[in-house]
Each structure stands twice: as structure tokens, then as C-alpha cells.
Enzyme design. Structure first.
Site, PDB file in Angstrom:
ATOM      1  N   SER A  89       0.841  -1.216   0.000  1.00 42.61           N
ATOM      2  CA  SER A  89       0.000   0.000   0.000  1.00 42.61           C
ATOM      3  C   SER A  89       0.870   1.257   0.000  1.00 42.61           C
ATOM      4  O   SER A  89       0.613   2.214  -0.740  1.00 42.61           O
ATOM      5  CB  SER A  89      -0.885   0.019   1.256  1.00 42.61           C
ATOM      6  N   ARG A 113       1.574   4.275  -3.006  1.00 39.36           N
ATOM      7  CA  ARG A 113       1.332   5.679  -2.670  1.00 39.36           C
ATOM      8  C   ARG A 113       2.610   6.511  -2.791  1.00 39.36           C
ATOM      9  O   ARG A 113       2.566   7.689  -3.145  1.00 39.36           O
ATOM     10  CB  ARG A 113       0.741   5.784  -1.260  1.00 39.36           C
ATOM     11  N   ARG A 157     -13.023  -6.889 -11.833  1.00 36.89           N
ATOM     12  CA  ARG A 157     -13.321  -6.192 -10.567  1.00 36.89           C
ATOM     13  C   ARG A 157     -14.089  -4.891 -10.793  1.00 36.89           C
ATOM     14  O   ARG A 157     -13.900  -4.211 -11.797  1.00 36.89           O
ATOM     15  CB  ARG A 157     -12.014  -5.957  -9.793  1.00 36.89           C
ATOM     16  N   SER A 162     -13.584   0.897   2.201  1.00 36.50           N
ATOM     17  CA  SER A 162     -12.518   0.697   1.212  1.00 36.50           C
ATOM     18  C   SER A 162     -11.529   1.847   1.228  1.00 36.50           C
ATOM     19  O   SER A 162     -11.861   2.996   0.909  1.00 36.50           O
ATOM     20  CB  SER A 162     -13.112   0.573  -0.193  1.00 36.50           C
ATOM     21  N   ASP A 171      -7.000  -8.191   4.154  1.00 38.94           N
ATOM     22  CA  ASP A 171      -6.200  -9.058   3.272  1.00 38.94           C
ATOM     23  C   ASP A 171      -5.735 -10.328   3.974  1.00 38.94           C
ATOM     24  O   ASP A 171      -5.103 -11.189   3.351  1.00 38.94           O
ATOM     25  CB  ASP A 171      -4.981  -8.290   2.749  1.00 38.94           C
ATOM     26  N   LYS A 196     -12.121  -8.981  -4.147  1.00 38.22           N
ATOM     27  CA  LYS A 196     -10.664  -8.821  -4.165  1.00 38.22           C
ATOM     28  C   LYS A 196     -10.113  -9.407  -5.467  1.00 38.22           C
ATOM     29  O   LYS A 196     -10.845  -9.544  -6.430  1.00 38.22           O
ATOM     30  CB  LYS A 196     -10.060  -9.496  -2.923  1.00 38.22           C
TER      31      LYS A 196
HETATM   32  C1  S3P Z   1      -5.561  -1.367  -0.159  1.00 37.03           C
HETATM   33  C2  S3P Z   1      -6.837  -1.426   0.292  1.00 37.03           C
HETATM   34  C3  S3P Z   1      -7.600  -2.677   0.431  1.00 37.03           C
HETATM   35  C4  S3P Z   1      -6.711  -3.911   0.355  1.00 37.03           C
HETATM   36  C5  S3P Z   1      -5.681  -3.794  -0.736  1.00 37.03           C
HETATM   37  C6  S3P Z   1      -4.802  -2.586  -0.510  1.00 37.03           C
HETATM   38  C7  S3P Z   1      -4.900  -0.047  -0.275  1.00 37.03           C
HETATM   39  O1  S3P Z   1      -8.555  -2.738  -0.596  1.00 37.03           O
HETATM   40  O2  S3P Z   1      -7.485  -5.064   0.165  1.00 37.03           O
HETATM   41  O3  S3P Z   1      -4.859  -4.941  -0.783  1.00 37.03           O
HETATM   42  O4  S3P Z   1      -3.668  -0.004  -0.429  1.00 37.03           O
HETATM   43  O5  S3P Z   1      -5.610   0.954  -0.198  1.00 37.03           O
HETATM   44  P1  S3P Z   1     -10.012  -2.043  -0.420  1.00 37.03           P
HETATM   45  O6  S3P Z   1      -9.818  -0.608  -0.285  1.00 37.03           O
HETATM   46  O7  S3P Z   1     -10.761  -2.383  -1.677  1.00 37.03           O
HETATM   47  O8  S3P Z   1     -10.579  -2.704   0.789  1.00 37.03           O
END
Ligand code: S3P
Length: 449
Positions: free
Chosen positions: A29, A33, A129, A174, A327, A354
Site C-alpha cells: 500500500s 502511494r 473487478r 474501502s 487481506d 478482491k
Molecule cells: C488497499 C486497500 C484494500 C486492500 C488492498 C490494498 C490499499 O482494498 O485489500 O490490498 O492499499 O488501499 P479495499 O480498499 O478495496 O478494501
């Protein structure tokens, strides 16, 4: 990478104790970013510890397509020369985000308030998705999205030439949706407000503030209210990406279920929006300790020590914890198979959208390996078997890295070996999974290799 390569079937056999130190890769994540915010800052951002998994490499390529200079300087070391908020160029070609939902959704947000058009695609998993959850709020800024039926990729976004700020209550828990709205808000004049009823991972808010944007977060009766002042000049940063708790989950859980194991997993972030699995494991009676607890870069960190845990017992995981371990349910369901009694996971509907439908994938794969599992639309219940999980089955991984790694961990402690039809997707988030787990003592074998 949109085309997925030749499947890599893999088998995991019961192994002796897992021991040693597991240096897991950088946080996925935060890696996405870092590249995106680096590309939106004015000047050079330096990143170390970047996860060099395929998902993140696809985001790096995308940032180049939008005009940022992205250089790979050495292992985990990257430089991004950003173009400033509102400075994205129009990509000349289709942006291929491979397997990465986070990549595509965040990048759509980041470009949606610039007067450019971009077309996005991905692999067979990503093309299934839902993108409407992101394009709905982006439309409020003035962006237009045209995609396939059901809001699926490939999809073209025409960015808003005169974006307006937005107030948006995120309808599903989310972080990707929240982050897409915040990144779009960067190039809208005035204040963009995002409200989430349940807290999700907060890396975007923290990093936006780190890059110099004005962001406030308030807890109100409506939920967490995040207010971003648009059109800041983001300042380039020097970023050290912490290691990924979602990757740490695999050696932690494997050590807990394999007899005699004792594994140290150093430098793991324990941000409360990510640490739900570790809380749950401890409630189940796992021997998981935090050593050398500290605060680094404003985030709680520790070295995790996981030891084999006889006498695990099932628990009920409350719905309000789901977002902080979203996750980690696949690997939790593996640990739950070795516990006594039922483990009930509540409020987990988001697992269905997912990289694959993770409830369906875990139910099918666990049943193929002799474990009784029940599901509803929003819950999964594993009937733990204590020590003797039969194994002996083949699990389909549906292009999902976490499903593949979870079943490889199951096979490390089950009576008979466990196979997956395709371990290829593991490269998206944990490219060193196989050598790292093998060094600890796992017996993984590429079938037909
Ligand atoms: C993530 C958010 C999650 C997670 C993904 C990483 C992120 O998804 O499942 O692996 O980096 O913002 P969701 O926002 O769809 O829950």
C-alpha cells in the site's frame, strides 16, 4: 502485465520446524502511494525499501506514462521526479495495471481532475473487478468514465477540465475508494471532504500530510471525516517504506501451525488500521510476541516473534475488525483449520471483490483439503480440526497471490501435501516468498520444474 504467464503449479509438504529470521518486503500500500504522490510532488522524491513486486512495478510504469521520471537506483531504491499537482501529461498508450486493484483505482483518482484522457486495463482478474465504486465519486468532480458492462476494465477516464471539490460518504469500507477521492481532491480547488463510517487503512491521509498537504481528520457521529485542501504544492520526500504486515502474516502464521517453529519477523508496522490479524491470532492462543516495540516515522513498529502454538482455539472475529485485516482472512482461515472449535469471520463481504472472490476460493480449497467450512454472503466459518488437517488436495488460486500463499502455508503442517494450480501471482506482492520460506525450512516444490 495484462497477460498472465504460464501457470506455475506448486506443492507444499509437511516440514520440520520453521526457524530463523524472515525479512519480508516493503509494504504494498505504501509503495504504490510513494510512487503516485512522488509523481504529484514538485521535485525529486527518494524511496528506499520499495516493494519490487509486479503490482508496484506496474504503478511505476504508469507514473512514467503520466510524465514523471522514475528511476530504479538499486535494490528497493527509487527516485521519482514529480510533475506537480495538476501536471500529469496525457499517456500515449493504454495504462496496464496488471493485477493491481490498488494501482488502478488510486491512479484513476490521481488523474481524474486533470484535463487529460487515459484508458486503463489489467489482467483477467482485474478486468473482472468493479470500478464503479471509484468512478461514481470521480464523476462528482466532473470526470467521465466509459467502461465495459458493470463498470469493468478496460475503461477510459476523461479527466475534469474544471474540477469542483466534493463531499463524499464512502459507501463501502474501502481505503482504495477513500484514497482515489482524496487524490482527485488534490487538483480540485477548495476543500474535498471524505467520510468513512468504518476506519480503513490511513496511509493516504498520513502520507498526504507528510508531502505537505493540508489534511485534517476528525472523528464525528458520521464517522471519520477527512478534509483536504486542494491544489497544494506537494513537497518531495525521502521515504523509507516499512515492511508489509500483510506479507509478514505468512511466515507468522506458518510458524504458528508448524510444530517446533520459532521465527523472528523484524520491523513490522503495527498501525492499528492494519494489525487486526495479530490481535486475532493472540486471542486464538497463538504464541506471538512483539519485541523491541517502538515508534518510527510516526508509526508503531515491532519485531514479531511467532512460535509454534499447540492448543489454538477458534474465535469470533467481530465485523468492526474486518477492515484492519481485510487481506489476512485467507491465511487466518488456514490457521483456524488447525484450531479446536469454530472460527467465525463476520462482516467480510468485501472479500468477494478482491483479486478473486476470496470466500469462494478459500471455501473450495479448504474443502478440497478436508476442512469443513461454511459461508454466507458476508461470513465465513471454519470448523477447526485441531492438529490433524488432512491436506492432499489441489486448490485453485484464481490469479490471487494471497490464496496461493495461504495454501502453501496449509501444506507445511497438513498430513498430506497441498498443491496449488498456479503460484505465479505470488510475484505481485511477495516476490521472495519461495526462497524466504524455503530458507526457514518450508518444502515447496514447483511441480514439473
Ligand atoms: C488497499 C486497500 C484494500 C486492500 C488492498 C490494498 C490499499 O482494498 O485489500 O490490498 O492499499 O488501499 P479495499 O480498499 O478495496 O478494501
Amino acid at each position: 502485465m495484462s497477460g498472465h504467464g504460464t501457470p506455475i503449479p506448486m506443492t507444499s509438504r509437511k516440514c520440520g520446524p520453521l526457524t530463523g529470521v524472515a525479512d519480508v518486503p516493503g509494504d504494498k500500500s505504501i509503495s504504490h502511494r510513494s510512487l503516485i504522490l512522488g509523481a504529484m510532488a514538485m521535485g525529486e522524491t527518494r524511496i528506499s525499501g520499495l516493494l519490487e513486486g509486479q503490482d508496484v512495478l506496474d504503478t511505476a510504469k504508469a507514473m512514467q506514462a503520466f510524465g514523471a521520471e522514475v528511476d530504479h537506483l538499486g535494490a528497493g531504491e527509487w527516485a521519482v521526479r514529480g510533475v506537480g499537482v495538476g501536471g500529469f501529461a496525457e499517456p500515449e498508450n493504454v495504462i496496464d495495471c496488471g493485477n493491481a486493484g490498488t494501482g488502478v483505482r488510486l491512479i484513476m483518482g490521481a488523474m481524474a481532475t486533470s484535463p487529460i484522457t487515459a484508458t486503463f486495463t489489467g489482467d483477467a482478474s482485474l478486468r473482472k473487478r468493479p470500478m464503479g465504486r471509484v468512478t461514481d465519486p470521480l464523476a462528482l468532480f466532473g470526470a467521465v468514465a466509459v467502461g465495459r458492462k458493470g463498470g469493468r476494465l478496460p475503461m477510459t477516464i476523461v479527466g475534469a477540465a474544471q474540477p469542483v471539490p466534493v463531499r463524499y460518504v464512502v459507501p463501502v469500507p474501502s481505503a482504495q475508494v477513500k484514497s482515489a477521492v482524496l487524490l482527485a481532491g488534490l487538483n480540485a480547488p477548495g476543500k474535498t471532504v471524505v467520510i468513512e463510517k468504518e476506519a480503513t487503512r490511513d496511509h493516504t491521509e498520513r502520507m498526504l500530510a507528510g508531502f505537505g498537504a493540508e489534511v485534517t481528520v476528525e472523528q464525528t457521529d458520521e464517522g471519520r471525516v477527512i478534509t483536504l485542501t486542494g491544489q497544494p504544492e506537494l513537497q518531495p520526500q525521502v521515504i523509507t517504506v516499512p515492511r508489509d504486515p500483510s506479507s509478514a502474516a505468512f511466515p507468522v502464521c506458518a510458524a504458528i501451525i508448524v510444530e517446533g517453529s520459532d521465527v523472528l519477523i523484524p520491523n513490522i508496522g503495527l498501525n492499528p488500521t492494519r494489525a487486526g490479524l495479530f490481535t486475532t491470532l493472540r486471542e486464538m492462543g497463538a504464541d506471538l510476541t512483539y519485541e523491541n516495540e517502538r515508534i518510527e516515522g510516526g508509526e508503531p513498529m515491532a519485531d514479531l516473534r511467532a512460535r509454534f502454538s499447540a492448543g489454538l482455539h477458534g474465535v469470533e472475529v467481530p465485523p468492526e475488525r474486518a477492515a484492519s485485516m481485510i487481506d489476512e482472512f485467507p491465511i487466518l482461515s488456514v490457521v483456524a483449520s488447525f484450531a479446536s472449535g469454530k472460527t467465525v469471520m463476520l462482516g467480510v463481504k468485501e472479500l468477494r471483490v478482491k483479486e478473486c472472490d476470496r470466500i469462494d476460493a478459500m471455501v473450495k480449497g479448504l474443502r478440497a483439503n478436508g476442512v469443513t467450512v461454511d459461508e454466507t454472503e458476508d461470513t465465513m466459518t471454519v470448523h477447526g480440526m485441531g492438529r490433524d488437517v488432512p491436506g492432499g488436495g489441489v486448490a485453485a488460486t484464481f490469479l490471487d497471490h494471497r490464496i496461493a500463499m495461504s495454501f502453501m502455508c496449509l501444506g507445511m503442517a497438513s498430513v498430506a501435501p497441498v498443491s496449488v494450480d498456479d503460484a505465479g501471482p505470488i510475484v505481485t506482492s511477495f516476490p521472495i516468498f519461495e526462497p524466504l520460506m524455503t530458507r526457514l525450512g518450508a518444502r515447496l516444490e514447483r511441480v514439473g520444474a
